[in-house]
Design a protein around this motif. Structure first.
Motif, PDB file in Angstrom:
ATOM      1  N   MET A 102       1.052  -1.170   0.281  1.00  0.00           N
ATOM      2  CA  MET A 102      -0.117  -0.048  -0.096  1.00  0.00           C
ATOM      3  C   MET A 102       0.978   1.139  -0.055  1.00  0.00           C
ATOM      4  N   SER A 103       0.512   2.162  -0.690  1.00  0.00           N
ATOM      5  CA  SER A 103       1.422   3.232  -0.946  1.00  0.00           C
ATOM      6  C   SER A 103       0.621   4.501  -0.239  1.00  0.00           C
ATOM      7  N   THR A 104       1.276   5.558   0.007  1.00  0.00           N
ATOM      8  CA  THR A 104       0.414   6.786   0.570  1.00  0.00           C
ATOM      9  C   THR A 104      -0.401   7.441  -0.204  1.00  0.00           C
ATOM     10  N   TRP A 158      -5.505   3.983  11.258  1.00  0.00           N
ATOM     11  CA  TRP A 158      -6.022   4.345  10.110  1.00  0.00           C
ATOM     12  C   TRP A 158      -5.343   5.976   9.760  1.00  0.00           C
ATOM     13  N   ASN A 159      -5.691   6.659  10.751  1.00  0.00           N
ATOM     14  CA  ASN A 159      -5.091   8.057  10.587  1.00  0.00           C
ATOM     15  C   ASN A 159      -3.755   8.168  10.028  1.00  0.00           C
ATOM     16  N   GLY A 195       0.652   8.859   6.080  1.00  0.00           N
ATOM     17  CA  GLY A 195       1.886   8.553   5.669  1.00  0.00           C
ATOM     18  C   GLY A 195       2.916   8.765   7.044  1.00  0.00           C
ATOM     19  N   SER A 196       2.301   8.898   8.173  1.00  0.00           N
ATOM     20  CA  SER A 196       3.366   9.167   9.265  1.00  0.00           C
ATOM     21  C   SER A 196       3.721   7.880  10.122  1.00  0.00           C
ATOM     22  N   ASP A 197       2.848   6.515   9.577  1.00  0.00           N
ATOM     23  CA  ASP A 197       3.315   5.317  10.148  1.00  0.00           C
ATOM     24  C   ASP A 197       4.399   4.468   9.738  1.00  0.00           C
TER      25      ASP A 197
END
Length: 78
Positions: A1-3, A48-49, A54-56
């Protein structure tokens, strides 16, 4: 999965159900499935957030030590 492909609610519920069906082992954060279920909606939203923004950047795998068997080299023929 991409951002660019943010996970949706069915994806998150599917991932949760898959984790629960295989025993729900604690992940790298050591949180059990029971602790996740204590406030499931809020916890899945937080995950999910982070994923959708993209911060995970979680580690790819959990570090687990294992023993390697030492193998003697085969004798060479002369």
């Amino acid at each position: 999965m991409s951002t660019t492909d943010a996970p949706d609610k069915p994806f998150m519920m599917g991932a949760y159900k898959a984790a629960k069906s295989n025993g729900g082992a604690a992940g790298v954060d050591r949180q059990t499935i029971e602790a996740l279920e204590a406030n499931l909606g809020k916890n899945l939203y937080r995950i999910w957030n982070r994923m959708s923004s993209g911060s995970d950047f979680a580690p790819l795998v959990r570090d687990a030590p294992f023993r390697k068997e030492v193998v003697e080299p085969a004798p060479t023929e002369v």
